[in-house]
Scaffold this active site. Structure first.
Site, PDB file in Angstrom:
ATOM      1  N   ASP A  22       0.592  -0.980  -0.064  1.00 51.98           N
ATOM      2  CA  ASP A  22      -0.341  -0.542  -0.111  1.00 51.98           C
ATOM      3  C   ASP A  22       0.710   1.073  -0.037  1.00 51.98           C
ATOM      4  OD1 ASP A  22      -2.329   2.206   0.392  1.00 51.98           O
ATOM      5  OD2 ASP A  22      -2.371   1.702   2.563  1.00 51.98           O
ATOM      6  N   ASN A  24      -0.242   4.118  -0.370  1.00 56.11           N
ATOM      7  CA  ASN A  24      -0.746   5.963  -0.534  1.00 56.11           C
ATOM      8  C   ASN A  24      -1.526   5.774   1.216  1.00 56.11           C
ATOM      9  OD1 ASN A  24      -3.489   4.186  -1.054  1.00 56.11           O
ATOM     10  ND2 ASN A  24      -3.607   5.998  -2.747  1.00 56.11           N
ATOM     11  N   ASP A  26      -3.802   3.514   2.191  1.00 56.56           N
ATOM     12  CA  ASP A  26      -5.693   3.597   2.781  1.00 56.56           C
ATOM     13  C   ASP A  26      -5.609   2.598   3.444  1.00 56.56           C
ATOM     14  OD1 ASP A  26      -4.800   2.890   0.451  1.00 56.56           O
ATOM     15  OD2 ASP A  26      -6.478   3.508  -1.105  1.00 56.56           O
ATOM     16  N   ASP A  30      -2.040  -0.791  -3.902  1.00 61.25           N
ATOM     17  CA  ASP A  30      -1.978  -0.122  -5.212  1.00 61.25           C
ATOM     18  C   ASP A  30      -0.874  -0.503  -6.946  1.00 61.25           C
ATOM     19  OD1 ASP A  30      -0.126   1.359  -4.125  1.00 61.25           O
ATOM     20  OD2 ASP A  30      -1.476   2.431  -2.780  1.00 61.25           O
ATOM     21  N   ASP A  99      -4.693  -9.774 -15.823  1.00 55.96           N
ATOM     22  CA  ASP A  99      -5.895 -11.454 -15.485  1.00 55.96           C
ATOM     23  C   ASP A  99      -6.715 -10.249 -16.817  1.00 55.96           C
ATOM     24  OD1 ASP A  99      -7.546 -13.000 -14.747  1.00 55.96           O
ATOM     25  OD2 ASP A  99      -6.421 -12.341 -12.617  1.00 55.96           O
ATOM     26  N   ASP A 195      -9.202 -15.529 -16.951  1.00 60.07           N
ATOM     27  CA  ASP A 195      -9.912 -15.850 -15.673  1.00 60.07           C
ATOM     28  C   ASP A 195     -10.719 -16.776 -16.530  1.00 60.07           C
ATOM     29  OD1 ASP A 195     -10.875 -15.539 -13.398  1.00 60.07           O
ATOM     30  OD2 ASP A 195     -12.288 -15.513 -14.106  1.00 60.07           O
ATOM     31  N   GLU A 260      -6.710 -20.466 -17.326  1.00 56.00           N
ATOM     32  CA  GLU A 260      -6.715 -20.694 -16.386  1.00 56.00           C
ATOM     33  C   GLU A 260      -8.312 -21.993 -16.583  1.00 56.00           C
ATOM     34  OE1 GLU A 260      -9.275 -20.302 -11.944  1.00 56.00           O
ATOM     35  OE2 GLU A 260     -10.327 -18.945 -13.593  1.00 56.00           O
ATOM     36  N   HIS A 322      -4.995 -17.113  -6.106  1.00 51.99           N
ATOM     37  CA  HIS A 322      -5.424 -16.169  -4.705  1.00 51.99           C
ATOM     38  C   HIS A 322      -7.134 -16.885  -4.109  1.00 51.99           C
ATOM     39  CE1 HIS A 322      -6.765 -15.883  -8.555  1.00 51.99           C
ATOM     40  NE2 HIS A 322      -8.277 -15.121  -8.463  1.00 51.99           N
ATOM     41  N   ASP A 323      -7.125 -18.417  -4.817  1.00 49.00           N
ATOM     42  CA  ASP A 323      -8.327 -19.095  -4.648  1.00 49.00           C
ATOM     43  C   ASP A 323      -8.752 -20.348  -3.661  1.00 49.00           C
ATOM     44  OD1 ASP A 323     -10.139 -17.082  -6.377  1.00 49.00           O
ATOM     45  OD2 ASP A 323      -9.184 -18.209  -8.417  1.00 49.00           O
TER      46      ASP A 323
HETATM   47  C1  GLC Z   1     -11.787 -17.415 -11.013  1.00 48.79           C
HETATM   48  C2  GLC Z   1     -11.176 -16.316 -10.535  1.00 48.79           C
HETATM   49  C3  GLC Z   1     -11.878 -16.263  -9.035  1.00 48.79           C
HETATM   50  C4  GLC Z   1     -12.719 -15.359  -9.417  1.00 48.79           C
HETATM   51  C5  GLC Z   1     -13.981 -16.164 -10.586  1.00 48.79           C
HETATM   52  C6  GLC Z   1     -15.013 -15.804 -10.682  1.00 48.79           C
HETATM   53  O1  GLC Z   1     -11.458 -18.512 -11.067  1.00 48.79           O
HETATM   54  O2  GLC Z   1      -9.461 -16.665 -10.035  1.00 48.79           O
HETATM   55  O3  GLC Z   1     -10.805 -15.450  -8.094  1.00 48.79           O
HETATM   56  O4  GLC Z   1     -13.923 -15.109  -8.058  1.00 48.79           O
HETATM   57  O5  GLC Z   1     -12.864 -17.014 -11.907  1.00 48.79           O
HETATM   58  O6  GLC Z   1     -14.029 -14.729 -11.681  1.00 48.79           O
END
Ligand code: GLC
Length: 534
Positions: A22, A24, A26, A30, A99, A195, A260, A322-323
């Site tokens: 971060d 700035n 908040d 970023d 992404d 995605d 993905e 991240h999932d």
């Molecule tokens: C993908 C992303 C996930 C998102 C989903 C819907 O699986 O990695 O974070 O919530 O698609 O876009």
């Protein structure tokens, strides 16, 4: 052997912008924050960064719900910041992967607002509208046909209700989205992570999906909730679209396209196109997220992957994102095992993709479902958490998105704000970049050392791979070869020390101090490993 394109020998570091740094104050990471930390990633030894979405969005799914593809969400910065990020990445000889969420927009996107407003507007056919729902289930379970009073019709959303799917059978939609791809390529993006690319087309006739006894979708079998995803996943048109997208990228030179996707390995392979690889350049293979930390598992995995992705294809090795749960959770938070896992990930034939914080062994932070910012757990409020824990599922993705742990100062050095968007993991005093940088045998320094060796040895970047047979129980070995250079890697997946005879000559890296070469014998300590040059 001809040199491989850069995207087949690169190394990828995944950044979740909201949680990285971060700049700035908040409490939210970023783009300027990423720029400030580029030297850290470069020095660690990664070539490419993949940034989760930072485009304009109501942030209901933290950026995976886009309301303007060519604008930046103000909490992350401005278009100038994005351009500066591209420039600064390139200035360091690195690559930047965006992404691209092509399957759906946010329900707040002006296209969708117009589409839902009537049956005869200019975007009326931009999404999937039906008078009556069929039996399809969303990727998160349950019917995902949602009623819009204005049209008296239902729209389809593969993921969550506020993420309506675009209709790629409408040529205008396809053209608009491909032009957005061109827009970012033109600005210098080196490629895209795509995605949920496996659901981009749905059956043209909206046929009902067949019944199956499968209840819980797995990484290698996405059918579930008692339904085979026959007409919603991996449609033949997806593979054709992969090629179209590739040809758009080719207008700009060598660009990376990382899908993905999910399903069996032979399905994944179809996204890569013909025998010359004229489709996506890479696909994730999430089956390996369910890894078991033993030599037999990885032996069979590598063997199967080599069979499905021989040259000119290249597999991707990924253990966290991240999932999903942080990889160290599957390892019982055992740092010795994490070192071994990453030794494998960074030396096997493939593109490694590492999630931020994995390099220091960041762990999941258990957080209550009721106050989750992630929308997913709210969908499952009525089911006790213990059931998901038992199944090893990280339903609340907040738990793997906590701020990066830079040092042991306030908020782990992530931000000087009073409150960060998600809490910082309380273990940051022990697990942070600054502390681990000073410890020669830390996970961070081991990863740095392995990446250095990888970057200096073409055999590791682009050589062939042969599994070595005749090794002791629970020891894995493989040899990477290129133009006369041979590099062997040995990994001891057991607690006990292993000794075995050797034919190779000098060792260039040891995972633990006890690992050594004695009288043409290799001695690996429990969970030890070695990289050797012959
Ligand atoms: C993908 C992303 C996930 C998102 C989903 C819907 O699986 O990695 O974070 O919530 O698609 O876009």
């Amino acid at each position: 052997m001809a040199a491989l394109p850069w995207y087949h020998k690169t190394t990828i570091y995944q950044i979740y912008p909201r949680s990285f740094y971060d700049s700035n104050q908040d409490g939210i990471g970023d783009l300027q924050g990423i720029i400030q930390k580029l030297d850290y990633i470069k020095e660690l030894g990664f070539e490419s960064i993949w940034c989760s979405p930072f485009f304009a969005s109501p942030q209901a799914d933290f950026g995976y719900d886009i309301s303007n593809y060519t604008d930046i969400a103000p909490e992350y910065g401005s278009m100038n910041d994005a351009l500066q990020l591209i420039e600064e990445t390139h200035r360091r000889g690195m690559k930047i992967i965006f992404d691209m969420v092509m399957n759906h927009t946010s329900s707040e996107h002006p296209w969708f607002k117009e589409s839902r407003s009537s049956l005869d507007n200019s975007k009326a056919d931009w999404y999937l509208w039906r008078d009556k729902p069929n039996n399809w289930q969303s990727m998160t379970g349950g019917s995902s046909w949602h009623y819009a009073e204005e049209r008296k019709q239902y729209y389809w959303a593969s993921f969550l209700p506020f993420q309506p799917d675009l209709n790629y059978r409408n040529p205008e939609v396809k053209k608009t989205m491909l032009d957005i791809v061109r827009f970012w390529l033109g600005k210098g993006a080196d490629g895209f992570r795509l995605d949920i690319f496996n659901v981009i087309y749905k059956d043209a006739e909206f046929r009902n999906n067949p019944f199956t006894f499968e209840l819980i979708p797995t990484e290698s079998n996405p059918s579930g909730f008692f339904q085979k995803a026959k007409y919603t996943l991996n449609q033949p048109e997806n593979y054709e679209f992969a090629k179209e997208l590739r040809s758009v990228c080719d207008e700009f030179g060598d660009r990376l396209l990382l899908g993905e996707v999910s399903g069996r390995r032979d399905m994944l392979r179809k996204y890569l196109g013909n025998e010359k690889n004229d489709g996506l350049t890479l696909v994730f293979d999430f089956g390996m997220m369910d890894f078991k930390i033993n030599a037999g598992y990885f032996h069979d995995l590598i063997e199967d992957i080599e069979r499905h992705f021989p040259d000119p294809f290249m597999p991707v090795y990924v253990f966290s994102n991240h999932d999903r749960a942080r990889s160290i959770l599957r390892l019982g938070n055992d740092i010795r095992k994490a070192k071994l896992l990453h030794l494998l990930q960074l030396t096997v034939r493939g593109v490694p993709c590492m999630y931020y914080g994995e390099e220091i062994g960041m762990t999941n932070l258990k957080l209550p479902f009721a106050t989750a910012l992630d929308p997913i757990p709210h969908k499952f409020q009525s089911i006790p958490r213990s059931i998901f824990d038992m199944l090893g599922m990280t339903l609340n993705r907040d738990e793997v998105r906590t701020p990066m742990q830079w040092n042991n100062e306030k908020n782990a050095g992530f931000s000087s704000a009073e409150k960060t968007w998600l809490p910082v993991h309380p273990n940051y005093a022990g697990i942070n970049v600054e502390r681990e940088s000073k410890d020669e045998s830390s996970l961070l320094n081991i990863i740095r050392a392995i990446l250095k060796i990888r970057n200096e040895h073409e055999a590791l970047r682009q050589g062939s791979l042969e599994l070595i047979s005749g090794l002791p129980d629970n020891v894995l070995g493989y040899c990477r070869k290129l133009n006369g250079e041979e590099i062997s890697v040995f990994l001891n997946f057991s607690e006990s020390e292993k000794q075995f005879p050797l034919t190779a000559k000098n060792s260039i890296f040891k995972l633990s101090r006890q690992d050594e070469l004695k009288n043409r014998e290799i001695n690996l300590s429990g969970y030890g490993g070695m990289i050797m040059k012959s």
